[in-house]
Design an enzyme around this catalytic site. Structure first.
Site, PDB file in Angstrom:
ATOM      1  N   SER A   1       0.833  -1.211   0.000  1.00 49.08           N
ATOM      2  CA  SER A   1       0.000   0.000   0.000  1.00 49.08           C
ATOM      3  C   SER A   1       0.863   1.255   0.000  1.00 49.08           C
ATOM      4  CB  SER A   1      -0.906   0.026   1.228  1.00 49.08           C
ATOM      5  OG  SER A   1      -1.771  -1.077   1.229  1.00 49.08           O
TER       6      SER A   1
HETATM    7  N1  SAM Z   1      -0.779  -4.750   4.075  1.00 44.29           N
HETATM    8  C1  SAM Z   1      -0.016  -5.067   2.903  1.00 44.29           C
HETATM    9  C2  SAM Z   1       1.392  -4.516   2.955  1.00 44.29           C
HETATM   10  O1  SAM Z   1       1.745  -3.869   3.939  1.00 44.29           O
HETATM   11  O2  SAM Z   1       2.139  -4.801   2.015  1.00 44.29           O
HETATM   12  C3  SAM Z   1      -0.658  -4.596   1.621  1.00 44.29           C
HETATM   13  C4  SAM Z   1      -1.825  -5.396   1.317  1.00 44.29           C
HETATM   14  S1  SAM Z   1      -2.313  -5.536  -0.358  1.00 44.29           S
HETATM   15  C5  SAM Z   1      -2.956  -3.941  -0.674  1.00 44.29           C
HETATM   16  C6  SAM Z   1      -3.734  -6.538  -0.002  1.00 44.29           C
HETATM   17  C7  SAM Z   1      -3.401  -7.994   0.336  1.00 44.29           C
HETATM   18  O3  SAM Z   1      -4.608  -8.619   0.775  1.00 44.29           O
HETATM   19  C8  SAM Z   1      -2.918  -8.790  -0.865  1.00 44.29           C
HETATM   20  O4  SAM Z   1      -1.676  -9.356  -0.581  1.00 44.29           O
HETATM   21  C9  SAM Z   1      -3.998  -9.854  -1.039  1.00 44.29           C
HETATM   22  O5  SAM Z   1      -3.507 -11.087  -1.504  1.00 44.29           O
HETATM   23  C10 SAM Z   1      -4.556  -9.959   0.361  1.00 44.29           C
HETATM   24  N2  SAM Z   1      -5.904 -10.520   0.477  1.00 44.29           N
HETATM   25  C11 SAM Z   1      -6.981 -10.344  -0.331  1.00 44.29           C
HETATM   26  N3  SAM Z   1      -8.022 -11.056   0.141  1.00 44.29           N
HETATM   27  C12 SAM Z   1      -7.595 -11.674   1.268  1.00 44.29           C
HETATM   28  C13 SAM Z   1      -8.211 -12.547   2.214  1.00 44.29           C
HETATM   29  N4  SAM Z   1      -9.480 -12.944   2.112  1.00 44.29           N
HETATM   30  N5  SAM Z   1      -7.478 -12.989   3.250  1.00 44.29           N
HETATM   31  C14 SAM Z   1      -6.173 -12.628   3.394  1.00 44.29           C
HETATM   32  N6  SAM Z   1      -5.535 -11.818   2.526  1.00 44.29           N
HETATM   33  C15 SAM Z   1      -6.244 -11.343   1.486  1.00 44.29           C
END
Ligand code: SAM
Length: 216
Positions: free
Chosen positions: A64
Site C-alpha cells: 500500500s
Molecule cells: N498490508 C499489505 C502490505 O503492507 O504490504 C498490503 C496489502 S495488499 C494492498 C492486499 C493484500 O490482501 C494482498 O496481498 C492480497 O492477496 C490480500 N488478500 C486479499 N483477500 C484476502 C483474504 N481474504 N485474506 C487474506 N488476505 C487477502
C-alpha cells in the site's frame, strides 16, 4: 540488507511529506521513520521505496501507499500491547509498522507465496508476530477477540464475521466499496450485537477475496 544514510534521509523526507498530508499521530510517524520500507522491495526497485506510492509485489498485489498505511494506522489508535489482526499481509510492511508500535500482531494472507516471503522477512527483522496463510474474511477465531482489526484489501461489504471477533470497544478499519474505489470505514463495536460505523475518505485497494469478500 543495509539501511544507508541515503535511505534514512529519504525516509525522513517521507515522514515529513505524510505529516504535511495530515498525518498527526506521532507513534505512526515514528514507526514509518523507523521501518526501512526498501527491505520490502526487490533491489531493482529500491528507488521506489520512499515515494508516496503503492507498488506491485507480485501475484497482482501491491504494497500500500505509505499515506494509506499511515491513514489506516492512525485511525486504528494503536496502544502498546493491543492485539491487532491484519487481513492482507501482502509484503509485511503494515505488520512491521504495527509491531514497531508495540502491538501484538496477527496477520493473514491468502496467497501462499506472499505469506511465506513476508513471514521470512519479518522474522529476519526480528519482529514477534503470528502469520497465517488463509482466508482472512473468516478472521482468526483461535486468537479472537482482538482490540483492533485492520483490513488492507477492499471489501464489498463490512465483513460481519470480523466484527464478531472484535472486543467490545474495539475498532476495525476497513475499506468498503466496488472493485475500483472504496470508502474507508471506522467500525466501533459498542456491545456484543451493536456497532457504530463512520464513513471517511475514498481509496483504491486490491480486492478482498474470500468467503465473506469478493468471490474468486
Ligand atoms: N498490508 C499489505 C502490505 O503492507 O504490504 C498490503 C496489502 S495488499 C494492498 C492486499 C493484500 O490482501 C494482498 O496481498 C492480497 O492477496 C490480500 N488478500 C486479499 N483477500 C484476502 C483474504 N481474504 N485474506 C487474506 N488476505 C487477502
Amino acid at each position: 540488507m543495509t539501511d544507508t544514510y541515503k535511505d534514512k534521509g529519504a525516509r525522513k523526507r517521507l515522514v515529513e511529506e505524510l505529516a504535511q498530508k495530515g498525518i498527526t499521530d506521532k507513534m505512526v510517524l515514528n514507526a514509518i521513520g523507523k521501518v526501512p520500507r526498501h527491505y520490502f522491495f526487490s533491489n531493482t526497485f529500491h528507488a521506489h521505496a520512499y515515494l508516496d506510492k503503492a507498488f506491485p509485489i507480485g501475484e497482482g498485489q501491491t504494497i500500500s501507499q505509505p499515506y494509506t498505511v499511515a491513514y489506516q494506522t492512525q485511525l486504528l489508535q494503536v496502544e502498546k500491547n493491543d492485539r491487532v489482526l491484519e487481513i492482507g499481509t501482502g509484503s509485511g510492511y503494515q505488520a512491521a509498522i504495527l509491531c514497531e508500535m508495540g502491538a501484538s500482531v496477527y496477520t493473514i494472507e491468502r496467497i501462499e507465496s506472499l505469506h511465506k516471503k513476508a513471514k521470512a522477512l519479518l522474522m529476519k527483522l526480528g519482529y514477534q508476530f503470528a502469520a497465517v496463510c488463509g482466508d482472512g474474511t473468516k478472521g482468526m477465531t483461535s486468537h479472537a477477540p482482538f482490540d483492533k482489526i485492520i483490513v488492507t484489501a477492499g471489501a464489498p461489504v463490512v465483513p460481519e464475521e470480523l466484527i464478531k471477533q472484535l472486543k467490545i470497544g474495539g475498532i476495525m478499519i476497513v475499506p468498503v466499496g466496488d472493485d475500483k474505489t472504496q470508502k474507508m470505514f471506522t467500525i466501533i463495536k459498542t456491545s456484543a450485537n451493536t456497532f457504530e460505523k463512520v464513513e471517511l475518505d475514498s481509496f483504491s485497494f486490491v480486492p478482498l477475496v474470500g468467503q465473506n469478500g469478493w468471490k474468486e
